[in-house]
Write an enzyme that holds these catalytic residues in place. Structure first.
Site, PDB file in Angstrom:
ATOM      1  N   SER A 339       0.874  -0.927  -0.403  1.00 55.81           N
ATOM      2  CA  SER A 339      -0.126   0.075   0.310  1.00 55.81           C
ATOM      3  C   SER A 339       1.311   1.199   0.012  1.00 55.81           C
ATOM      4  O   SER A 339       2.015   1.014   0.467  1.00 55.81           O
ATOM      5  CB  SER A 339      -0.675  -0.106   1.082  1.00 55.81           C
ATOM      6  OG  SER A 339      -1.493  -0.776   0.787  1.00 55.81           O
ATOM      7  N   HIS A 429      -7.565  -0.003   5.755  1.00 61.65           N
ATOM      8  CA  HIS A 429      -7.171  -1.830   5.685  1.00 61.65           C
ATOM      9  C   HIS A 429      -6.912  -1.813   7.326  1.00 61.65           C
ATOM     10  O   HIS A 429      -7.440  -3.316   7.954  1.00 61.65           O
ATOM     11  CB  HIS A 429      -5.421  -2.030   5.797  1.00 61.65           C
ATOM     12  CG  HIS A 429      -5.571  -1.447   3.914  1.00 61.65           C
ATOM     13  ND1 HIS A 429      -5.993  -2.988   3.030  1.00 61.65           N
ATOM     14  CD2 HIS A 429      -4.652  -0.557   3.851  1.00 61.65           C
ATOM     15  CE1 HIS A 429      -5.718  -3.125   1.954  1.00 61.65           C
ATOM     16  NE2 HIS A 429      -4.761  -1.288   1.993  1.00 61.65           N
TER      17      HIS A 429
END
Length: 496
Positions: A339, A429
């Site tokens: 990410s 997340h």
């Protein structure tokens, strides 16, 4: 129409005929033709609104109402941005909840004897009706039209943009209520049960492939060859679609099938090379080696519709895709993201401007000063971090590595907004139940990656059997589940 205006333009002379009102005349005399046009368009829209709402509690056929609503939608779409904002204000103020009526019904309800069930139920029904703004009924009517749901999603995008502009408190409250009402309807209509999971391949129709390319926000797709690779062997691309918005990807998730968890964008392709070895022939989907695929990496997820902001779709997509790839590749035992950290560089530059010794040790400051040849270290760092060229300089990279990783760990693990992670990707997340697992140095050395986060990326691990527990602990107790390495790095930052 109550207002009829004919404007003849000849040699810059404007002649107003028919039912010209004093208000129009005043606008004409004191302002420009654009103001008159805006006034007329808004009045036309108000007339169209009245035409629709007069059928609200009538027994007229729905197709008549829907035709009126369709005309209204067309008028809105043809308006410019300024006129659209004014139209939204009209909706928000004139068709909102009438607070006086609510208070009157509430007083009657409160004063009713509790044993008079029939009257209480009647007042409860009345109270529910008066607490529902009229524009909710309009939204429902529009939602029944072909492409009506898409219109409402785009309408909410306009509402969200208007909210950012508003400074007046009363106006802000009215527009916020408009937004909440529409959001709640979209929440119902975009429930997971109404969404379709679809895998994108090179055989998918061109218009959807083009949208996949256009919507990609994290790692821009360079060309058709790049797109072909991202939907080809050892890759998976999935989207959520909705029956009311056909051929429109709502969320796009790109996944790489690897042998290990990669620590860089480059290593995602490296994993394919390791799996294939010296195989150089053109491979097909059937030739993917299932025994060597042990890891699924979610390396890009994009929500495509701004009007669906605040409606959780990405988290469901990740979990649905996780089930799909595990079912297809039983050897997969690791699920992780790779990410970005969108605003880390901006945060870092602000911190060194405030006090550089909160981030760098004295020894590190001396080393940086020696390399940069700048007395003002903060100024020197800002100058070199403005582009990605420094990543090619081994000396600068080495001296920046430790302090930047420490600062990044602190930023991800300790910096908060309303008790949740400040970083939006981290918050996404963590809410999904992932674990902040590993910070990767120069994982994305592209100009975009360096501009966002000095090239640093982070892995969030998904342990499916623990996701629900981790998610609940984060949402309810604000607890960030992170690896010891990240916690230790953040602690080192604090001790400086």
């Amino acid at each position: 129409m109550h207002l009829k205006i004919l404007i003849n333009i000849y040699n810059n002379t404007f002649i107003l005929k028919y039912n010209t009102t004093p208000k129009i005349l005043k606008l004409f005399l004191t302002q420009n033709l654009r103001d008159i046009s805006t006034f007329c368009e808004n009045n036309i829209f108000e007339e169209q609104l009245k035409e629709v709402f007069k059928f609200k509690n009538s027994n007229v056929s729905n197709w008549i109402i829907e035709n009126k609503a369709r005309t209204l939608c067309n008028a809105y779409q043809e308006s410019n941005k300024k006129d659209k904002e004014q139209i939204l204000r009209i909706l928000a103020f004139r068709y909102a909840v009438e607070h006086t009526v609510v208070c009157n019904v509430a007083e009657k309800y409160v004063s009713t004897e509790s044993d008079n069930k029939r009257r209480m139920i009647s007042y409860e029904r009345n109270l529910r009706n008066v607490l529902t703004p009229d524009y909710q009924w309009l939204f429902i009517m529009i939602g029944r039209l072909e492409n009506g749901v898409k219109f409402l999603v785009d309408l909410r995008t306009d509402i969200l943009e208007l909210i950012l502009k508003i400074k007046d408190t009363d106006e802000s409250i009215a527009i916020q209520q408009l937004n909440i009402t529409l959001r709640d309807l979209l929440l119902l209509w975009f429930s997971v049960g109404f969404l379709y999971l679809e895998r994108i391949t090179w055989q998918t129709s061109c218009d959807i492939l083009q949208k996949i390319s256009d919507y990609e926000a994290i790692h821009p797709i360079k060309n058709w060859l790049d797109l072909k690779q991202r939907v080809g062997p050892y890759r998976r691309c999935y989207i959520f679609t909705h029956l009311s918005m056909p051929r429109e990807p709502l969320v796009v998730l790109h996944t790489a099938l690897c042998d290990i968890i990669p620590d860089s964008v480059k290593d995602i392709d490296g994993a394919k090379v390791r799996i294939l070895g010296n195989l150089k022939k053109e491979i097909t989907f059937l030739e993917e080696d299932k025994n060597k695929i042990k890891t699924a990496i979610f390396y890009s997820i994009t929500s495509t519709q701004k009007g669906l902001q605040g409606i959780e779709l990405g988290n469901y997509l990740i979990k649905e895709v996780a089930k799909e790839v595990i079912s297809e590749f039983p050897m997969i035992h690791e699920l992780s993201s790779l990410s970005p950290i969108p605003n880390f560089r901006t945060w870092f530059l602000e911190k060194i401007k405030q006090d550089i010794y909160n981030i760098f040790t004295n020894e590190e400051c001396n080393s940086i000063q020696e390399i940069l040849k700048e007395k003002d270290i903060a100024f020197g760092l800002k100058k070199i971090l403005n582009n990605s060229l420094w990543t090619h300089n081994i000396k600068i990279s080495e001296v920046l590595k430790k302090p930047l990783l420490r600062a990044c760990a602190w930023y991800l693990y300790k910096e908060k907004r309303r008790n949740y992670a400040l970083d939006s990707v981290a918050n996404f997340h963590l809410r999904n139940g992932a674990v902040m697992w590993r910070i990767n140095w120069l994982a994305d050395p592209s100009p975009r990656g360096v501009g966002n986060s000095c090239g640093i990326m982070v892995n969030y691990r998904y342990y499916l059997h623990e996701c629900e527990k981790h998610s609940q602990n984060y949402i309810e107790n604000y607890f960030i589940n992170a690896s010891e390495d990240i916690i230790n790095l953040s602690t080192q930052y604090k001790k400086l």
